[in-house]
Design a protein around this motif. Structure first.
Motif, PDB file in Angstrom:
ATOM      1  N   ARG B  81     -30.911  55.254  -2.224  1.00 35.72           N
ATOM      2  CA  ARG B  81     -30.926  55.528  -3.669  1.00 35.72           C
ATOM      3  C   ARG B  81     -29.619  56.152  -4.153  1.00 35.72           C
ATOM      4  O   ARG B  81     -29.584  56.773  -5.199  1.00 35.72           O
ATOM      5  CB  ARG B  81     -32.057  56.502  -3.994  1.00 35.72           C
ATOM      6  N   PHE B  82     -28.531  55.987  -3.375  1.00 37.59           N
ATOM      7  CA  PHE B  82     -27.277  56.642  -3.754  1.00 37.59           C
ATOM      8  C   PHE B  82     -26.826  56.238  -5.156  1.00 37.59           C
ATOM      9  O   PHE B  82     -26.244  57.019  -5.895  1.00 37.59           O
ATOM     10  CB  PHE B  82     -26.178  56.320  -2.734  1.00 37.59           C
ATOM     11  N   ASN B  84     -28.304  56.018  -7.781  1.00 35.17           N
ATOM     12  CA  ASN B  84     -28.843  56.807  -8.892  1.00 35.17           C
ATOM     13  C   ASN B  84     -27.825  57.815  -9.417  1.00 35.17           C
ATOM     14  O   ASN B  84     -27.948  58.301 -10.539  1.00 35.17           O
ATOM     15  CB  ASN B  84     -30.130  57.522  -8.465  1.00 35.17           C
ATOM     16  N   MET B  85     -26.826  58.125  -8.584  1.00 34.36           N
ATOM     17  CA  MET B  85     -25.736  58.995  -9.022  1.00 34.36           C
ATOM     18  C   MET B  85     -24.947  58.337 -10.158  1.00 34.36           C
ATOM     19  O   MET B  85     -24.287  59.004 -10.937  1.00 34.36           O
ATOM     20  CB  MET B  85     -24.735  59.241  -7.885  1.00 34.36           C
ATOM     21  N   ARG B  87     -26.069  56.521 -12.595  1.00 35.15           N
ATOM     22  CA  ARG B  87     -26.794  56.235 -13.836  1.00 35.15           C
ATOM     23  C   ARG B  87     -26.548  57.310 -14.895  1.00 35.15           C
ATOM     24  O   ARG B  87     -26.939  57.146 -16.032  1.00 35.15           O
ATOM     25  CB  ARG B  87     -28.294  56.047 -13.578  1.00 35.15           C
ATOM     26  N   VAL B  88     -25.905  58.407 -14.522  1.00 32.42           N
ATOM     27  CA  VAL B  88     -25.621  59.472 -15.499  1.00 32.42           C
ATOM     28  C   VAL B  88     -24.217  60.039 -15.302  1.00 32.42           C
ATOM     29  O   VAL B  88     -23.604  59.847 -14.247  1.00 32.42           O
ATOM     30  CB  VAL B  88     -26.626  60.650 -15.380  1.00 32.42           C
ATOM     31  N   LYS B  90     -22.768  63.936 -16.086  1.00 37.36           N
ATOM     32  CA  LYS B  90     -23.139  65.261 -16.604  1.00 37.36           C
ATOM     33  C   LYS B  90     -22.053  66.268 -16.277  1.00 37.36           C
ATOM     34  O   LYS B  90     -21.765  66.499 -15.103  1.00 37.36           O
ATOM     35  CB  LYS B  90     -24.451  65.721 -15.940  1.00 37.36           C
ATOM     36  N   SER B  96     -22.051  65.323 -10.227  1.00 39.90           N
ATOM     37  CA  SER B  96     -22.002  64.110 -11.047  1.00 39.90           C
ATOM     38  C   SER B  96     -20.558  63.796 -11.435  1.00 39.90           C
ATOM     39  O   SER B  96     -20.094  62.662 -11.288  1.00 39.90           O
ATOM     40  CB  SER B  96     -22.864  64.315 -12.300  1.00 39.90           C
ATOM     41  N   VAL B  97     -19.835  64.819 -11.919  1.00 36.55           N
ATOM     42  CA  VAL B  97     -18.432  64.627 -12.291  1.00 36.55           C
ATOM     43  C   VAL B  97     -17.650  64.126 -11.075  1.00 36.55           C
ATOM     44  O   VAL B  97     -16.858  63.185 -11.160  1.00 36.55           O
ATOM     45  CB  VAL B  97     -17.828  65.956 -12.819  1.00 36.55           C
TER      46      VAL B  97
END
Lengths: 285, 307
Positions: B81-82, B84-85, B87-88, B90, B96-97
């Motif tokens: 599921r990497f 999923n990082m 998809r956003v 923040k 996330s950055v």
């Protein structure tokens, strides 16, 4: 036949529906009044049953009646037991030196400013329409960032499936205007569920009453929306300092320092660029 | 009431949870830093007209950014599921950055390295190289922001110093790698970065420990921090005094490469003991509260004070 009058501790009718009459969701929460917790652990059991939280073994700790030890991926409610040699507030036949036994059911605080939610890089952690914080188990990829970010040590990775798990404040039940399992199971109403606004009024009244009866240490924990986490949707009445219960006395959401954090990281990155520029001048052919 | 000397705790159990990151994350801090520093060095060497130095720095960076995602994904609880990082985005989440910084820096490094090795599209190569360098600097320091944005006292309270230490080790290891790979005649820039970065990280850690005070104790539980200081100091000395001789340049470079690894490892490892002891979490918070209450009482007592 003698009539026994039981003094009422809970004098309020709390509206436990999570929606207004027109269907608008309300800001819901827990008020855990630990002064009337009897340590029965019905909340722990009800939570496990209702949320199908896996068994994680039975470990005898020798720490009073507590064999759960801490909130974790497989324990979303945790009842703490603290034995103290402090004068109790009831007539004491043996005189001084009596044992005061504190019990408190701990849970995810559902912070108004939640560190877990802020640092989650996938958006798996979200705030619900009731103001509570949940992990979406179909999005979480187990990066583990929320685990050390939480100021209360609530979020925990379940090794068997690699994801993090915590209290959902029974999001599924709230959707159907049902009370969370722990609150419903609590036989003394130590765990009260309702609209946050109303709970705060009840809690203020209760703590004042206890203080006026000589419980000087009685204090509310996370009931103030100006504290470091913006107040909790789960807040507590404690009879001693928070750290006695394993709670941080002045928790602050990690992202409150975000400006400093990014300024420092950005400044260091610019410093690195400047350093390379200087070194470049040194090594020009 | 006078607070007790030792803060109270619940059977000595931790207040916060220990970080669950495995060795891969500590290793990534190193590979990411080395890659970020090498991207900067590659762009500088290219401007100097040292194409061999630039190519080797690019390939070092490419190795770093190729290994890094593998390490990061391996550490995930659900590696598949990497994505999923992605998809956003923040800003409240340095992870996330950082995902986007690493993706961008990795992409540009790949383009630049491919053009360089194949000898095609020199302008695309130069453009990608500059873009990679621009992302290389934040790639080296965002991991410090990632650690500072937690509740772990030894990281959280070092938000100012950690990025400087990370920048120092990134430049030091990139310079050191370049020193080892290239002729000393071409390595003046690399030597300056290696020695300067190594010394900066030693000073940075010293300042950080000083400012953390009692909270810095976890740094002395294991030998990594001390080893880093010794290796960085020795490596910088070798580089400055004998870096023009090939053998000494290799020795100095190796010492700094190891010193940088130990430095980041010691910072990574310090998180667990810092989170495990409730006193590290409770004592500063209790102090803050008492201080606040003291202030308020003083205000109330003062004539004309706020009541």
């Amino acid at each position: 036949m003698t009539t026994v009058t039981i003094p009422t501790i809970i004098s309020h009718d709390i509206d436990t529906r999570s929606h207004d009459a027109d269907g608008t969701p309300r800001q819901m929460g827990f008020f855990t009044d630990t002064s009337i917790c009897i340590g029965c652990k019905a909340c722990e059991v009800a939570c496990k049953e209702s949320n199908q939280v896996p068994d994680d073994g039975l470990h005898w700790t020798g720490e009073s009646y507590d064999n759960t030890s801490a909130i974790g991926c497989n324990s979303w409610r945790h009842v703490a037991f603290i034995e103290q040699t402090k004068p109790v507030q009831v007539p004491d036949e043996q005189g001084s030196g009596a044992l005061r036994w504190l019990m408190a059911s701990d849970v995810c605080k559902h912070c108004s400013n939640a560190a877990c939610l802020d640092v989650c890089p996938t958006g798996a952690l979200t705030r619900t329409e009731f103001g509570t914080v949940v992990v979406q188990e179909d999005v979480c990829n187990g990066c583990g960032y929320c685990v050390p970010a939480c100021p209360f040590g609530v979020l925990d990775k379940r090794e068997e499936d690699g994801r993090v798990w915590k209290c959902t404040l029974c999001y599924d039940r709230l959707k159907d205007d049902m009370e969370p399992a722990c609150a419903q199971a609590c036989p003394t109403k130590s765990i009260q569920f309702g609209e946050l606004k109303q709970l705060r009024v009840i809690a203020d009244e209760r703590v004042r009453r206890l203080q006026s009866r000589g419980e000087e240490q009685a204090q509310l924990y996370l009931s103030d929306s100006t504290d470091g986490v913006g107040g909790g949707h789960a807040f507590f009445l404690l009879l001693d300092r928070p750290e006695v219960f394993g709670l941080p006395p002045d928790p602050v959401v990690t992202t409150r320092g975000l400006k400093t954090i990014w300024t420092s990281a950005g400044g260091a990155a610019l410093t690195a660029v400047a350093a390379v520029a200087l070194a470049y001048l040194r090594g020009r052919a | 009431m006078v607070p007790p000397a030792t803060p109270a705790s619940y059977y000595g159990r931790p207040v916060i949870k220990r970080p669950v990151w495995k060795w891969e994350i500590g290793a990534y801090f190193y590979t990411g830093g080395l890659a970020g520093g090498s991207m900067l060095l590659a762009a500088a060497a290219r401007r100097q007209g040292r194409d061999t130095v630039a190519r080797r720095a690019l390939l070092t960076a490419l190795a770093g950014v190729s290994v890094s995602p593998v390490l990061l994904i391996r550490d995930l609880g659900m590696p598949r599921r990497f994505y999923n990082m992605l998809r956003v985005f923040k800003v409240t989440s340095p992870m996330s950055v950082g995902t986007w910084i690493l993706s961008g820096a990795g992409g540009f490094t790949g383009i630049a390295a491919a053009c360089d090795v194949l000898g095609i599209m020199p302008r695309a190569r130069d453009g990608a190289e500059v873009a990679a360098a621009a992302l290389g600097a934040p790639l080296a320091t965002y991991t410090a922001a990632l650690l500072a944005d937690t509740s772990v006292p030894v990281w959280r309270d070092a938000a100012v110093e950690l990025p400087l230490v990370f920048a120092g080790t990134a430049l030091a290891t990139a310079g050191a790698a370049s020193m080892v790979l290239n002729d000393p005649a071409d390595s003046a820039t690399a030597r300056a970065l290696a020695a300067g970065g190594a010394l900066a990280s030693v000073v940075g850690v010293q300042v950080m420990e000083q400012r953390l005070g009692d909270l810095a104790a976890p740094y002395h539980e294991e030998p990594w921090g001390l080893a880093a200081k010794v290796l960085n100091g020795a490596g910088a000395a070798l580089t400055m005094l004998g870096g023009r001789r090939r053998a000494l340049a290799v020795a100095g470079g190796a010492a700094i490469l190891a010193g940088g690894a130990f430095e980041r490892w010691s910072i990574f490892k310090a998180g667990v003991p810092s989170a495990s002891d409730p006193d590290y979490t409770v004592a500063p918070q209790r102090e803050r509260l008492e201080h606040f209450v003291g202030h308020r009482q003083a205000e109330e007592l003062a004539p004309g004070g706020v009541s």
